[in-house]
Design a protein around this motif. Structure first.
Motif, PDB file in Angstrom:
ATOM      1  N   TRP A  14      -7.109   0.686   0.051  1.00 59.05           N
ATOM      2  CA  TRP A  14      -7.451  -0.182   0.468  1.00 59.05           C
ATOM      3  C   TRP A  14      -9.004  -1.056  -0.476  1.00 59.05           C
ATOM      4  O   TRP A  14      -9.379  -1.737  -0.100  1.00 59.05           O
ATOM      5  N   ALA A  58      -9.272  -5.148   4.420  1.00 63.04           N
ATOM      6  CA  ALA A  58      -8.153  -5.067   4.822  1.00 63.04           C
ATOM      7  C   ALA A  58      -7.410  -5.399   6.208  1.00 63.04           C
ATOM      8  O   ALA A  58      -6.690  -6.014   6.389  1.00 63.04           O
ATOM      9  N   MET A  68       0.726  -1.230  -0.017  1.00 68.74           N
ATOM     10  CA  MET A  68       0.056  -0.044  -0.062  1.00 68.74           C
ATOM     11  C   MET A  68       0.904   1.218  -0.014  1.00 68.74           C
ATOM     12  O   MET A  68       1.040   1.964  -0.957  1.00 68.74           O
ATOM     13  N   TRP A  80      -7.374   5.856   2.770  1.00 64.97           N
ATOM     14  CA  TRP A  80      -7.700   4.383   3.170  1.00 64.97           C
ATOM     15  C   TRP A  80      -8.335   4.192   1.633  1.00 64.97           C
ATOM     16  O   TRP A  80      -8.544   3.091   1.499  1.00 64.97           O
TER      17      TRP A  80
END
Ligand SMILES: C[S@@+](CC[C@H](N)C(=O)[O-])C[C@H]1O[C@@H](n2cnc3c(N)ncnc32)[C@H](O)[C@@H]1O
Length: 353
Positions: free
Chosen positions: A274, A302, A1, A271
């Motif tokens: 995700w 996640a 990520m 976020w």
């Protein structure tokens, strides 16, 4: 990520490691370790970044690439088999010249190293480069708490001061122990790049770090109200993680004393990163749960991947689907764009000679 955001820092550390005076210390074999590598899609990403960085640096220096030994570490319960299967793909690309963007390709050798990085994992002075991402915020254990952290599952503005202090002391012990072990395992001049989930504020009880966990506490609290979870169970559930501040990290590196801090940077990971991938197979469930940003369900999925064993051990497996479904829905309903971010801290260190 967030690993791609640290690519430049990793490349710089590898370049600095290889560029020594008159090339006298240019390694014949570069031994690296990725600590807390996991067994997911990112597991081989760092190894491949390092392979490319070593190949490019050697090419620029007009030297033959060193062989590279990549030690992949995680807890013994991690799925090392799936990592080794994925490795074949990496080795295939490497062998066929499709992976590297330069001609001189290093020979790479991979090893799985099960064990906790809070203890010694490698022989004395055997490592040139160490990497770890999004693993070191996890504590070796939940600290002993003198007071109940009522209504919370991590540090929040209503957490008692003694609880916050106990968390910091556990992080201090763990992080210092980690640095001490690596200082023994690394060669003088070796480089280490660490990325941790952290915070920007001085007070550990600031809501910044709790944005991710408050919706989970709310989901559990709702289940207490509905008689699905016992109140004492909820009260005794606290996450064994600590989101440190840049100052705390810098002070601990200085206090431990074996490393020079070359670089520190702070960045946000939204976020949105995700968000569920399009080719997921339960698309109808996703349609039902996602808002127009699709954030809640993706975050829940996640986070569930990371903490499911903790929740299952404490509350039992029966609540898992329900609690993580509620968690996603609460995020979707209550969180705002401003709070939907994870603060990350990356540090680059050199082992003193
Ligand atoms: C969030 S994942 C990070 C995975 C990967 N490094 C990344 O950046 O995507 C955290 C990993 O750290 C591992 N981990 C946590 N504590 C550890 C410890 N004490 N020793 C080794 N691995 C640990 C977990 O098992 C998990 O695989």
């Amino acid at each position: 990520m967030g690993i791609m955001k640290t690519k430049r820092v990793i490349e710089q550390a590898i370049s600095d490691l290889c560029h020594t005076r008159n090339n006298v210390n240019f390694p014949k074999t570069l031994v690296m370790a990725d600590l807390g590598c996991s067994s997911g899609p990112n597991t081989l990403l760092v190894g491949s970044m390092v392979i490319n960085a070593v190949a490019n640096t050697s090419f620029e220096m007009g030297l033959k690439s060193p062989d590279i030994q990549i030690n992949l570490n995680d807890l013994p319960t991690s799925d090392f088999n799936s990592v080794f299967v994925a490795l074949q793909e990496l080795q295939h690309y490497s062998a066929n010249g499709q992976f590297m963007d330069v001609q001189a390709q290093p020979s790479c050798y991979f090893t799985g190293v099960p064990g906790s990085f809070f203890g010694r994992l490698f022989p004395m002075k055997s490592l040139n480069f160490v990497h770890s991402s999004y693993s070191l915020q996890w504590l070796s254990q939940l600290p002993e708490l003198e007071e109940i952290n009522k209504g919370n599952i991590y540090l929040s503005s209503t957490t008692p001061e003694s609880v916050s202090r106990a968390y910091f002391e556990q992080f201090q012990t763990d992080f210092t122990g980690f640095l001490r072990c690596r200082s023994e395992e690394m060669m003088g001049g070796g480089r280490m790049v660490l990325t941790l989930a952290g915070r920007t504020t001085d007070d550990a009880r600031d809501e910044e770090s709790y944005n991710l966990w408050r919706p989970l506490a709310m989901a559990l609290q709702d289940m207490v109200f509905e008689g699905l979870v016992e109140e004492e169970k909820f009260d005794s559930f606290n996450l064994p993680q600590y989101t440190a501040s840049p100052t705390e990290i810098m002070d601990l590196v200085k206090m431990e004393g074996s490393f020079v801090l070359d670089h520190l940077e702070i960045f946000d990971v939204n976020w949105e990163a995700w968000k569920r991938e399009k080719n997921d197979n339960d698309a109808s469930e996703m349609k039902q749960l996602t808002d127009d940003h699709g954030v809640g369900h993706g975050v829940s999925k996640a986070i569930r991947a990371g903490i499911e064993p903790l929740v299952a051990n404490h509350f039992g497996e029966a609540i898992l689907d329900d609690v993580f479904k509620r968690y996603g829905q609460i995020i979707t309903a209550t969180s705002s764009k401003e709070t939907q971010k994870l603060v990350s801290i990356t540090i680059s260190l050199t082992r003193k000679m």
